[in-house]
Design a protein around this motif. Structure first.
Motif, PDB file in Angstrom:
ATOM      1  N   VAL A 222     -10.676   8.759  -7.747  1.00 41.09           N
ATOM      2  CA  VAL A 222     -11.876   8.786  -6.900  1.00 41.09           C
ATOM      3  C   VAL A 222     -11.719   7.811  -5.732  1.00 41.09           C
ATOM      4  N   ALA A 223     -11.245   6.600  -6.039  1.00 42.85           N
ATOM      5  CA  ALA A 223     -11.052   5.591  -4.988  1.00 42.85           C
ATOM      6  C   ALA A 223     -10.025   6.061  -3.965  1.00 42.85           C
ATOM      7  N   TYR A 224      -8.996   6.768  -4.433  1.00 47.06           N
ATOM      8  CA  TYR A 224      -7.956   7.274  -3.538  1.00 47.06           C
ATOM      9  C   TYR A 224      -8.520   8.345  -2.603  1.00 47.06           C
ATOM     10  N   ARG A 225      -9.297   9.268  -3.184  1.00 50.77           N
ATOM     11  CA  ARG A 225      -9.858  10.356  -2.382  1.00 50.77           C
ATOM     12  C   ARG A 225     -10.916   9.859  -1.400  1.00 50.77           C
ATOM     13  N   MET A 226     -11.623   8.791  -1.779  1.00 50.35           N
ATOM     14  CA  MET A 226     -12.654   8.219  -0.906  1.00 50.35           C
ATOM     15  C   MET A 226     -12.070   7.237   0.106  1.00 50.35           C
ATOM     16  N   LYS A 227     -10.739   7.021  -0.012  1.00 50.53           N
ATOM     17  CA  LYS A 227     -10.047   6.069   0.869  1.00 50.53           C
ATOM     18  C   LYS A 227     -10.737   4.710   0.814  1.00 50.53           C
ATOM     19  N   ALA A 228     -10.970   4.271  -0.434  1.00 50.03           N
ATOM     20  CA  ALA A 228     -11.706   3.028  -0.654  1.00 50.03           C
ATOM     21  C   ALA A 228     -10.913   1.793  -0.226  1.00 50.03           C
ATOM     22  N   PHE A 229      -9.608   1.869  -0.269  1.00 41.10           N
ATOM     23  CA  PHE A 229      -8.769   0.725   0.101  1.00 41.10           C
ATOM     24  C   PHE A 229      -7.801   1.168   1.199  1.00 41.10           C
ATOM     25  N   PRO A 230      -8.312   1.425   2.400  1.00 40.03           N
ATOM     26  CA  PRO A 230      -7.487   2.027   3.463  1.00 40.03           C
ATOM     27  C   PRO A 230      -6.250   1.223   3.831  1.00 40.03           C
ATOM     28  N   ALA A 231      -6.394  -0.098   3.962  1.00 34.00           N
ATOM     29  CA  ALA A 231      -5.235  -0.907   4.342  1.00 34.00           C
ATOM     30  C   ALA A 231      -4.190  -0.908   3.231  1.00 34.00           C
ATOM     31  N   PHE A 232      -4.643  -1.026   1.999  1.00 38.85           N
ATOM     32  CA  PHE A 232      -3.754  -1.053   0.839  1.00 38.85           C
ATOM     33  C   PHE A 232      -3.030   0.283   0.682  1.00 38.85           C
ATOM     34  N   ILE A 233      -3.792   1.377   0.751  1.00 41.36           N
ATOM     35  CA  ILE A 233      -3.207   2.709   0.604  1.00 41.36           C
ATOM     36  C   ILE A 233      -2.295   3.024   1.795  1.00 41.36           C
ATOM     37  N   GLY A 234      -2.730   2.594   2.985  1.00 41.61           N
ATOM     38  CA  GLY A 234      -1.930   2.831   4.186  1.00 41.61           C
ATOM     39  C   GLY A 234      -0.573   2.163   4.105  1.00 41.61           C
ATOM     40  N   ARG A 235      -0.544   0.949   3.562  1.00 38.41           N
ATOM     41  CA  ARG A 235       0.731   0.239   3.417  1.00 38.41           C
ATOM     42  C   ARG A 235       1.665   0.976   2.462  1.00 38.41           C
ATOM     43  N   LEU A 236       1.103   1.484   1.376  1.00 39.18           N
ATOM     44  CA  LEU A 236       1.917   2.206   0.397  1.00 39.18           C
ATOM     45  C   LEU A 236       2.434   3.523   0.971  1.00 39.18           C
ATOM     46  N   LYS A 237       1.573   4.216   1.725  1.00 40.24           N
ATOM     47  CA  LYS A 237       2.015   5.464   2.352  1.00 40.24           C
ATOM     48  C   LYS A 237       3.093   5.200   3.396  1.00 40.24           C
ATOM     49  N   ALA A 238       2.943   4.097   4.129  1.00 37.81           N
ATOM     50  CA  ALA A 238       3.954   3.743   5.134  1.00 37.81           C
ATOM     51  C   ALA A 238       5.306   3.470   4.473  1.00 37.81           C
ATOM     52  N   GLY A 239       5.244   3.004   3.229  1.00 41.68           N
ATOM     53  CA  GLY A 239       6.468   2.769   2.471  1.00 41.68           C
ATOM     54  C   GLY A 239       6.968   4.009   1.761  1.00 41.68           C
ATOM     55  N   LYS A 240       6.360   5.162   2.122  1.00 42.94           N
ATOM     56  CA  LYS A 240       6.744   6.468   1.573  1.00 42.94           C
ATOM     57  C   LYS A 240       6.581   6.538   0.053  1.00 42.94           C
ATOM     58  N   LYS A 241       5.551   5.875  -0.450  1.00 44.02           N
ATOM     59  CA  LYS A 241       5.267   5.938  -1.875  1.00 44.02           C
ATOM     60  C   LYS A 241       4.536   7.251  -2.185  1.00 44.02           C
ATOM     61  N   PRO A 242       4.902   7.938  -3.256  1.00 43.23           N
ATOM     62  CA  PRO A 242       4.248   9.205  -3.605  1.00 43.23           C
ATOM     63  C   PRO A 242       2.824   8.962  -4.098  1.00 43.23           C
ATOM     64  N   PRO A 243       1.958   9.988  -4.006  1.00 38.14           N
ATOM     65  CA  PRO A 243       0.554   9.828  -4.424  1.00 38.14           C
ATOM     66  C   PRO A 243       0.395   9.321  -5.852  1.00 38.14           C
ATOM     67  N   LYS A 244       1.240   9.777  -6.773  1.00 40.27           N
ATOM     68  CA  LYS A 244       1.128   9.351  -8.171  1.00 40.27           C
ATOM     69  C   LYS A 244       1.309   7.846  -8.296  1.00 40.27           C
ATOM     70  N   LEU A 245       2.284   7.310  -7.576  1.00 48.00           N
ATOM     71  CA  LEU A 245       2.515   5.867  -7.629  1.00 48.00           C
ATOM     72  C   LEU A 245       1.350   5.114  -6.981  1.00 48.00           C
ATOM     73  N   ILE A 246       0.785   5.687  -5.928  1.00 48.52           N
ATOM     74  CA  ILE A 246      -0.351   5.042  -5.263  1.00 48.52           C
ATOM     75  C   ILE A 246      -1.554   4.988  -6.201  1.00 48.52           C
ATOM     76  N   ILE A 247      -1.773   6.069  -6.969  1.00 46.33           N
ATOM     77  CA  ILE A 247      -2.875   6.102  -7.935  1.00 46.33           C
ATOM     78  C   ILE A 247      -2.710   4.973  -8.955  1.00 46.33           C
ATOM     79  N   VAL A 248      -1.488   4.804  -9.446  1.00 44.55           N
ATOM     80  CA  VAL A 248      -1.208   3.744 -10.425  1.00 44.55           C
ATOM     81  C   VAL A 248      -1.451   2.367  -9.801  1.00 44.55           C
ATOM     82  N   ALA A 249      -1.044   2.214  -8.546  1.00 44.16           N
ATOM     83  CA  ALA A 249      -1.262   0.940  -7.855  1.00 44.16           C
ATOM     84  C   ALA A 249      -2.757   0.645  -7.715  1.00 44.16           C
ATOM     85  N   ILE A 250      -3.542   1.680  -7.470  1.00 45.30           N
ATOM     86  CA  ILE A 250      -4.999   1.510  -7.378  1.00 45.30           C
ATOM     87  C   ILE A 250      -5.573   1.151  -8.745  1.00 45.30           C
ATOM     88  N   MET A 251      -5.048   1.756  -9.812  1.00 39.18           N
ATOM     89  CA  MET A 251      -5.479   1.395 -11.165  1.00 39.18           C
ATOM     90  C   MET A 251      -5.281  -0.097 -11.408  1.00 39.18           C
TER      91      MET A 251
END
Length: 277
Positions: A222-251
């Protein structure tokens, strides 16, 4: 039995965490000796290290005793009556939800012969969940400190009633840092890099409780879809991290935030947590 062997009061006892089965003996021994309850995977790893080849109840008991002497695990902390009550409620609610989900899956392919029985069972489980949720509300009413912390946790983006209860039943004074709590959930990082030429993918350790991680998956999604942590998620995406890993990082981030809110008794500040990396 221990008294019959003239056990010293300084005796260090140890057992594996086996669902809820370890709790009665752990509570009794904790009142007389130093007691530890540790992760079965750690003891299994110790068995591999000492090359234990056979597996019987007697050999397992000897192994745990050797593990206890060699590793000196931390003392077990007996939960308060309120903590234990909340743990029992959250565990049973999760169990009933799992049963209901299984019945709902069966219903999709069930014949007319058993279809109505499955529907009746789902209805029964729905009523049981309703009663359990009422019991949970009664618990919060009788324990205002838990109620305040529950409201505090629910202000975190993605955290709902169920996850707040699970976090409250898990986060105790035994954890000194958020990293310790994340490790308990099995959300600590695990890297495989045996040499300079090999750089394996970073994964979570999973040396923790899978049911606790399951309670965090949907809030993280839910937090991922709502873009609750834009800077945090943006950094992970910039590092080419897959969505599954980003979800775990948000957990892991949600666990960390929950830990600090409860430990410091502070309110959730979106400007602090959602805009930082």
């Amino acid at each position: 039995m221990l008294n019959g062997h003239n056990a010293n009061p300084s005796l260090h006892c140890c057992c594996e965490a086996t669902g809820t089965y370890h709790e009665p003996p752990a509570e009794y021994l904790n009142g007389h000796y130093k007691m530890s309850v540790d992760n079965p995977r750690k003891i299994k790893g110790f068995a591999n290290a000492v090359l234990q080849r056979s597996k019987t109840d007697k050999q397992d008991a000897k192994l745990i005793a050797r593990y206890c002497k060699a590793m000196n695990p931390e003392p077990w902390q007996r939960p308060t009556s309120a903590q234990k009550q909340l743990q029992e409620l959250t565990r049973y609610i999760a169990r009933i939800k799992k049963q209901r989900a299984a019945e709902q899956v069966k219903l999709q392919t069930a014949s007319d012969t058993i279809g109505q029985f499955i529907k009746d069972n789902i209805k029964y489980l729905n009523n049981l969940l309703q009663k359990l949720n009422q019991e949970l509300k009664a618990f919060y009413k009788a324990n205002p400190d838990y109620h305040r912390n529950r409201q505090r946790l629910k202000t975190i983006t993605g955290i709902g009633e169920n996850t707040a209860a699970v976090l409250l039943s898990t986060i105790t004074s035994r954890f000194d840092t958020a990293a310790q709590l994340a490790a308990y959930f099995g959300l600590g990082p695990k890297r495989h890099q045996p040499g300079t030429s090999v750089n394996g993918k970073e994964r979570i350790s999973k040396v923790g409780k899978s049911d606790l991680r399951a309670a965090l998956y949907m809030p993280a999604l839910v937090a991922y879809r709502m873009k609750a942590f834009p800077a945090f998620i943006g950094r992970l995406k910039a590092g080419k991290k897959p969505p599954k890993l980003i979800i775990v990082a948000i957990m892991r981030k949600l666990v960390t935030i929950a830990f600090h809110l409860l430990k410091n008794q502070t309110e959730y500040d979106k400007s602090r947590y959602e805009l930082t990396t």
